[in-house]
Design an enzyme around this catalytic site. Structure first.
Site, PDB file in Angstrom:
ATOM      1  N   LYS A  93       1.378  -1.384   0.372  1.00 44.50           N
ATOM      2  CA  LYS A  93      -0.218   0.108   0.097  1.00 44.50           C
ATOM      3  C   LYS A  93       0.631   1.729  -0.196  1.00 44.50           C
ATOM      4  O   LYS A  93       1.505   1.581   1.015  1.00 44.50           O
ATOM      5  CB  LYS A  93      -1.043  -0.110   1.301  1.00 44.50           C
TER       6      LYS A  93
HETATM    7  C1  E4P Z   1      -8.088   1.939   4.096  1.00 43.80           C
HETATM    8  O1  E4P Z   1      -7.240   1.718   3.372  1.00 43.80           O
HETATM    9  C2  E4P Z   1      -7.563   3.530   4.907  1.00 43.80           C
HETATM   10  O2  E4P Z   1      -6.430   3.236   5.168  1.00 43.80           O
HETATM   11  C3  E4P Z   1      -8.674   3.562   5.271  1.00 43.80           C
HETATM   12  O3  E4P Z   1      -9.802   3.334   5.219  1.00 43.80           O
HETATM   13  C4  E4P Z   1      -8.850   4.892   6.401  1.00 43.80           C
HETATM   14  O4  E4P Z   1      -9.816   4.954   7.804  1.00 43.80           O
HETATM   15  P1  E4P Z   1     -10.225   6.586   8.149  1.00 43.80           P
HETATM   16  O5  E4P Z   1     -10.395   7.559   7.783  1.00 43.80           O
HETATM   17  O6  E4P Z   1     -11.387   6.260   8.768  1.00 43.80           O
HETATM   18  O7  E4P Z   1      -8.705   6.402   8.949  1.00 43.80           O
END
Ligand code: E4P
Length: 219
Positions: free
Chosen positions: A88
């Site tokens: 990622k």
């Molecule tokens: C997933 O890949 C993201 O890092 C995550 O959904 C971020 O979510 P948040 O905005 O609740 O921190």
């Protein structure tokens, strides 16, 4: 539509996996910190545990590095941990360059922190496996988050890009349904929002009636 769970909490991952509807997991540095996972070695062990809990699922592990060379080194270390790991990388210049390099080598990638159609276009051109528009964070600032997901889905269909649209930062069960309505390939959600899909008062009252009627005759 695939369901990923957006957590690094092993109990929640196990519970979602046992429901039989889980296709993967997304983590990020904040979620790992929330579980108190400190140090590279422990983080690596944790990713492997997650992979073993969700057999065959895609497990996104986020790089911390921000320059290209360090990103590639870190992503390769993460990818070497387990065949289910998806690297990622953030939607920055170095991140897009890294996604292009890694996807060219046949690795799965997730382009994260996406908030615009232009960023989603770059992610697809770089060959990302997943693009992660952050639905909840856009909603937080009163921006039309579902419209963005829909536009990305339409743009990818128009050009035939294979990148899967992974609706991230989901805050509510309604977000999941709205993302499904516009054709998102994946939603990554907290466990409570996935379970929210089950809820309907007519299901509860209908079940109560069926059980009461059964009891009347069968004791
Ligand atoms: C997933 O890949 C993201 O890092 C995550 O959904 C971020 O979510 P948040 O905005 O609740 O921190």
């Amino acid at each position: 539509m695939k369901f990923f769970i957006d957590t690094a909490n092993l109990d929640q991952i196990r519970e979602a996996s046992e429901m039989g509807v889980l296709d993967g997991v997304t983590t990020n540095p904040s979620l790992m910190a929330k579980e108190g996972i400190k140090g590279t070695e422990n983080q690596h062990k944790h990713y492997i545990e997650i992979c073993n809990l969700v057999k065959g699922g895609d497990i996104s592990a986020e790089v911390i590095a921000t320059d290209y060379d360090s990103m590639i080194k870190e992503a390769q270390e993460l990818l070497a941990l387990h065949p289910q790991i998806v690297a990622k990388l953030p939607c920055t210049e170095a991140g897009i360059k890294g996604i292009k390099y890694l996807s060219g080598k046949g690795f799965k990638t997730n382009c994260t922190l996406v908030f615009s159609l232009g960023q989603a276009l770059l992610a697809a051109k770089a060959g990302a496996t997943f693009v992660s528009p952050f639905v909840g964070r856009l909603d937080d600032i009163c921006s039309d988050e579902i419209e963005l997901v829909e536009k990305i889905v339409q743009m990818y269909l128009f050009y035939g890009y294979k990148t899967q649209v992974l609706a991230a930062s989901i805050r509510s069960t309604q977000h999941i349904v709205q993302c499904a309505e516009v054709g998102a390939d994946v939603a990554t959600c907290p466990l409570v929002t996935i379970k929210g899909l089950l809820k309907h008062p007519l299901t509860d009252s209908g079940l109560q009636t069926f059980l009461a009627d059964y009891k009347k005759v069968n004791g």
